[in-house]
Design an enzyme around this catalytic site. Sequence first.
Site, PDB file in Angstrom:
ATOM      1  N   CYS A   9      -6.733  -7.741   5.336  1.00  0.00           N
ATOM      2  CA  CYS A   9      -5.884  -6.578   4.703  1.00  0.00           C
ATOM      3  C   CYS A   9      -5.793  -5.677   4.944  1.00  0.00           C
ATOM      4  CB  CYS A   9      -6.898  -6.621   2.780  1.00  0.00           C
ATOM      5  SG  CYS A   9      -5.718  -5.124   1.827  1.00  0.00           S
TER       6      CYS A   9
ATOM      7  N   CYS B 179      -2.941   0.696   2.185  1.00  0.00           N
ATOM      8  CA  CYS B 179      -1.608   0.018   2.677  1.00  0.00           C
ATOM      9  C   CYS B 179      -0.953   0.121   1.346  1.00  0.00           C
ATOM     10  CB  CYS B 179      -2.213  -1.122   3.593  1.00  0.00           C
ATOM     11  SG  CYS B 179      -0.694  -1.670   3.793  1.00  0.00           S
TER      12      CYS B 179
ATOM     13  N   CYS C 170       9.505 -14.808  -7.035  1.00  0.00           N
ATOM     14  CA  CYS C 170       9.410 -13.143  -6.902  1.00  0.00           C
ATOM     15  C   CYS C 170       8.563 -13.742  -5.712  1.00  0.00           C
ATOM     16  CB  CYS C 170       9.460 -11.816  -7.487  1.00  0.00           C
ATOM     17  SG  CYS C 170       9.568 -11.003  -6.002  1.00  0.00           S
TER      18      CYS C 170
ATOM     19  N   ASP D  64     -13.944   0.912 -11.290  1.00  0.00           N
ATOM     20  CA  ASP D  64     -14.441  -0.123 -10.320  1.00  0.00           C
ATOM     21  C   ASP D  64     -15.468   0.833  -8.986  1.00  0.00           C
ATOM     22  OD1 ASP D  64     -13.938  -1.136  -7.717  1.00  0.00           O
ATOM     23  OD2 ASP D  64     -12.416   0.632  -6.453  1.00  0.00           O
TER      24      ASP D  64
END
Length: 345
Positions: free
Chosen positions: A210, A237, A187, A130
Amino acid sequence: MWARELGFSQIGVAGVDLSSSEAGLSAWLERGFHGDMGYMASHGLKRARPAELVPGTVSVITARMDYLPASTPDNWPTVEFDRLQRPTEGIVSVYARGRDYHKVLRARLQKLSDRIAELLGPFGHRVFTDSAPVLEAELAARSGQGWRGKHTLLLSRDAGSTFFLGEIYVDLALPLSEPVAAHCGSCTACIDICPTQAIVAPHRLDARRCISYLTIEHAGPIPLELRPLIGNRIYGCDDCQLICPWNKFAQRSALPDFDERKGLAGSQLATLFAWTEEEFLRFTEGSPIRRIGHERWLRNIAVALGNARQKENPVEDEALCVTLRSRADHPSEVLREHIAWALGL
């Protein structure tokens, strides 16, 4: 065996032809879904071209590392959802309560590279976690680590989504891993539960909405219409992961690095808002939280305090107001504006 000794849960190998992902990446950037993460746009399609990022790259070794603390209870999603019902408690995303994963994975990916070099001899490589223009989830999906969920995160039948990803770009032609089929079916739980409706369609995230982006990546004022939706989430979150049925298979970490640090789970907003910059730096040393800085930390908590005021009784409300007023003369204009909003001024 080497990978497991180093704390990794799974290893895979992907090729470097990601050309089929370029159109989707370009469309996402063109719509501005990356918000003010300017580096996403500046790197452009290099993110989908491993051999441009690291010339000579022929294969990509992908690695997965679980991050749930060893003490995590089986009903951990319920425990985390319950935290959201305690408005004066500050909620830090589960992954960020321990040591900075960038440091943990990078060091261990390098050790894995060293072991490979001992066996095969010197080879060209570079490790990532990342930290560069890398399509991590796409590479992981192509190497059999899992499939892309509708929330855009990677999902594994054996581990849900509570894991970090890392890569080793290598100049070796390695046998490729087989990808796995998707198992989300019909879903839409992750889409339905998102507090800000940031998942605008299956597999499409508008980062500008977000909460993880707003509390971590976004440096300026948080849009007024989104502030009430943030609740008491002050760093990240987890809702789309907490609701996902596949996370009943989430795995505990084999490493103590990701165990919860004192103060980053279960603390009151007022306590966290009172941290001086020196205390913030001390309590978040070696944590991913540290990189957002003290000002942004206070901004996030001010929003949460304002939201808590809407749910508490008059006595507790006055205490929350006193907490907010304690920083009303802060030199940061952004913070002062969020405090004024929280106070209803």
